[in-house]
Design an enzyme around this catalytic site. Structure first.
Site, PDB file in Angstrom:
ATOM      1  CB  CYS B  86      -0.976  -0.067   1.173  1.00  0.00           C
ATOM      2  SG  CYS B  86      -2.383   1.034   0.982  1.00  0.00           S
ATOM      3  CG  HIS B 194      -3.399  -3.873   3.296  1.00  0.00           C
ATOM      4  ND1 HIS B 194      -2.468  -3.185   4.039  1.00  0.00           N
ATOM      5  CD2 HIS B 194      -4.064  -2.933   2.573  1.00  0.00           C
ATOM      6  CE1 HIS B 194      -2.563  -1.882   3.785  1.00  0.00           C
ATOM      7  NE2 HIS B 194      -3.517  -1.709   2.905  1.00  0.00           N
ATOM      8  CD  GLU B 196      -0.818  -5.713   5.995  1.00  0.00           C
ATOM      9  OE1 GLU B 196      -0.584  -6.255   4.898  1.00  0.00           O
ATOM     10  OE2 GLU B 196      -1.076  -4.493   6.118  1.00  0.00           O
TER      11      GLU B 196
END
Lengths: 107, 217
Positions: B86, B194, B196
Site C-alpha cells: 500500500c 494487504h 498481512e
C-alpha cells in the site's frame, strides 16, 4: 550575476560572513500532471463547474504551485538548486511535468 | 533471522504487520525507525501501509528520502528481500526501486474491500509459494492505488514477467489491472492489497501467509 567580495575576488571561504554576499531569489514552481495522465479530480471539478452554470469549459487540470525563496551566489546557482529540488522531490517524473520562474528579490 | 518493519510518522499498518509476522507466523520481527541509518542484522525489510508524512506533496514522496531508506536501497541492491504494501508500494516507486507511480483511484473513492488477485509469480522471490495463475484474496484499503507508467515501461515489465499481481476485477483504474509489481531481480515486491490482513482464518482468510513466510525463506 556573481556577487563580488569587497576585495574583488568571487568567492568567500569564511562561511560565517558568506551570507553577506548572497542574493535572495524568489521562485515559483508549477507542477502539472502530464497530459497523458488521467486527472479524476480535475474531471470531477469540471463536471461541478458545469452544474454551476459555467459554459464552454473544455478542460480543467489540477496542479500544484510551490513558492519558495532561497539565497544563492548567482541566478545560475539558484536555478540549479531549484531544478534539483523539482527533479528529485517536488515533481514525480512518471506522472508530472514542472515549470518555474525565478527572479532576484531586491532589498 | 528477523524481519524489519520500517515505521514512519503516519504509518498505520506497522503493528498489523508485526502481529501477522510474529503473532500468527512466529517470525522474529523488529520495528525500525525511519530516522535510523543502518539495518544492522535485518534479513528482510517491510515498508508497511499508512499515510507516511500525512501523504504531503505526494503519497510516499517524503518517506522516499528518509535516512533509513538509503540503507534500504543498498540492501535491495545486494539482493535482500524488500516488501512494500500500500503506502509502502507508493514509497518504493517514489524512491525508484520499482517503476511507475500510484495515482488517485479512477472514481476518487477510498476503497476498502476484499479483492481477488491473480498471481503470476515469475521470478518474484516472495511469490514462489503460489502457483501460476493462482487466485488469492487480500483486502485493499486505498485512495491512491491507480498504477500508471509510460507505455514503453509497461511493455518491458510485461515481457520480463514483472507484473506479478493483477486484480480479477479492477477496482481503481490501474493499467492492465495491475495490483503488484516486482523488480527485475525478483527481490523487491510492491503491492496495493494487504496480505498481512489475510493471515488469520478468523479474519476471513489466510492467503497472505505464504507471501509473508517467504520473507525469511
Amino acid at each position: 550575476m556573481h556577487r563580488k567580495m569587497p576585495d574583488g575576488s568571487s568567492g568567500c571561504q569564511d562561511r560565517g560572513i558568506r551570507h553577506l554576499f548572497l542574493a535572495r531569489f524568489h521562485a515559483r514552481v508549477q507542477v502539472q500532471l502530464r497530459p497523458s495522465v488521467l486527472d479524476p479530480a480535475g474531471e470531477a471539478t469540471r463536471a461541478a463547474a458545469g452544474r454551476l452554470g459555467v459554459e464552454g469549459l473544455q478542460t480543467l487540470r489540477i496542479g500544484k504551485a510551490v513558492e519558495l525563496s532561497l539565497d544563492a551566489d548567482s541566478e545560475d546557482q539558484a536555478r540549479q538548486q531549484v531544478q534539483l529540488l523539482c527533479d528529485r522531490l517536488l515533481a514525480n517524473p512518471v506522472t508530472e511535468n514542472w515549470t518555474m520562474s525565478l527572479e532576484e528579490q531586491k532589498a | 533471522m528477523s524481519v524489519g518493519i520500517v515505521v514512519f510518522p503516519g504509518s498505520n499498518c506497522d503493528r498489523d504487520m508485526a502481529w501477522a509476522l510474529e503473532g500468527v507466523l512466529g517470525m522474529p520481527t523488529r520495528f525500525l525507525w525511519h530516522e535510523d541509518t543502518g539495518l544492522e542484522d535485518i534479513d528482510a525489510v517491510v515498508l508497511p501501509g499508512g499515510f507516511s508524512y500525512g501523504d504531503y506533496l505526494r503519497c510516499g514522496a517524503l518517506a522516499g528520502h528518509a535516512p533509513l531508506l538509503h540503507a534500504v536501497h543498498a540492501f535491495a541492491a545486494d539482493g535482500g528481500p524488500v516488501l512494500g504494501i500500500c503506502n509502502g508500494f507508493q514509497i518504493l516507486t517514489e524512491m525508484g526501486l520499482l517503476p511507475g507511480a500510484l495515482t488517485r483511484n479512477r472514481d476518487l473513492h477510498f476503497i476498502c474491500e476484499p479483492c481477488e488477485l491473480i498471481v503470476q509469480p515469475g521470478s518474484c522471490r516472495l511469490l514462489q509459494g503460489y502457483g501460476e495463475d493462482a487466485k488469492v484474496t487480500f483486502p485493499i484499503a486505498h485512495g491512491e492505488g491507480c498504477y500508471q507508467c509510460p507505455p514503453e515501461t509497461l511493455v518491458d515489465l510485461e515481457q520480463k514477467g514483472q507484473l506479478v499481481l493483477r486484480y480479477s476485477r479492477n477496482p481503481n483504474g490501474s493499467v492492465l489491472d495491475i495490483a503488484g509489481v516486482c523488480n527485475e531481480q525478483g527481490n523487491v515486491l510492491g503491492l496495493m492489497p494487504h496480505p498481512e490482513r489475510a493471515c488469520d482464518p478468523l479474519l476471513g482468510g489466510d492467503d497472505g501467509q505464504s507471501l509473508l513466510k517467504a520473507l525469511l525463506a
